[in-house]
Design an enzyme around this catalytic site. Structure first.
Site, short mmCIF file in Angstrom:
data_model
loop_
_atom_site.label_atom_id
_atom_site.label_comp_id
_atom_site.label_asym_id
_atom_site.label_seq_id
_atom_site.Cartn_x
_atom_site.Cartn_y
_atom_site.Cartn_z
CG ASP A 54 -62.86 75.33 47.09
OD1 ASP A 54 -62.68 76.57 47.08
OD2 ASP A 54 -62.97 74.68 48.15
CD GLU B 60 -68.39 83.01 49.78
OE1 GLU B 60 -67.70 83.32 50.78
OE2 GLU B 60 -68.05 82.15 48.95
#
Length: 253
Positions: free
Chosen positions: A55, A142
């Site tokens: 990613d 997150e």
């Protein structure tokens, strides 16, 4: 995600990655990627899995996507948006060039806790093409204690409600079951694992998911933030897909 912005590069060594398929599915090449700071995994750790992916975001700069594919990387997630007004400046370039290189790719949104879920979902939809060949879209949730504008931490029930709104809107637009990416502290604080009708992408760089997230089902495991991949300058996150090539093809659509 994680250590994407890590600046120091330590010399890499050796090679690791998936073995070719032997179950009649797509023959994924053996990997030529490694880790700048390898963890001593027991029982093979991520090396047991065939399908590895990266990613990326603007922090990786210009990526040589054909070289990434030759290195044995089988999929990529690309940062697209953040909050309700930010587009990653490398998104369009990475989105276009990963596809040209023949790497299955999907887009992810980094959640901002000072804007509504509806606004953020609309922003993602506005900036990410509806491509039937793309991987399922991802919501990255997150805590972000280093944000210059928003370090708030809503109650767990609010987080889960907002996540549900976002993924419902995304699924309705793209027609694919969304994925939620998260890290251990956020997972434990918010009970995000209680959400249904989503797949999970779990970060765990020092223990396998069945140890760090006991009982939690998952589709993707991010096992390092210091990966070394030909075609990418500096460290990059590397992940594995839980199942084999046939299941990956079905999931990827």
């Amino acid at each position: 995600m994680g250590a994407l912005a890590l600046a120091l590069v330590i010399a890499a060594c050796g090679s690791r990655g998936p073995a070719p398929s032997d179950d009649g599915g797509t023959a994924y090449p053996a990997g030529r990627f490694d880790d700048y700071k390898p963890h001593a995994w027991e029982n093979g750790g991520p090396d047991r899995y065939r399908i590895h992916g990266i990613d990326v975001a603007r922090y990786q700069g210009t990526i040589d996507w054909p070289e990434v594919r030759r290195a044995g990387i089988s999929f990529a997630y690309i940062k697209a948006t953040e909050g309700g007004d930010m587009v990653d400046p490398k998104f369009e370039e990475n989105w276009r060039n990963a596809r040209r290189a023949g790497i299955p790719r999907g887009a992810y949104h980094f959640y901002y806790f000072c804007r509504s879920a509806e606004e953020q979902a609309r922003w993602f939809i506005q900036n990410v093409p509806r491509d039937p060949q793309a991987l399922p879209p991802v919501l990255d949730m997150e805590w972000n204690p280093f944000s210059p504008t928003c370090t708030t931490r809503p109650p767990a029930a609010v987080v889960r409600s907002e996540a549900q709104i976002f993924v419902r809107m995304i699924e309705q637009h793209y027609g694919k079951r969304p994925v939620i990416y998260t890290a251990l502290d956020f997972y434990e604080d918010t009970y995000i694992g209680r959400l249904r009708r989503v797949d999970f992408w779990l970060r765990s760089v020092a223990g396998e998911p069945h140890i760090t997230y006991p009982g939690q089902d998952w589709k993707i495991w991010q096992y390092t933030g210091t990966g070394s991949v030909p075609g990418v300058t500096g460290p990059v996150d590397i992940n594995v897909f839980r199942d084999g090539p046939a299941a990956f093809a079905d999931w990827a659509g």
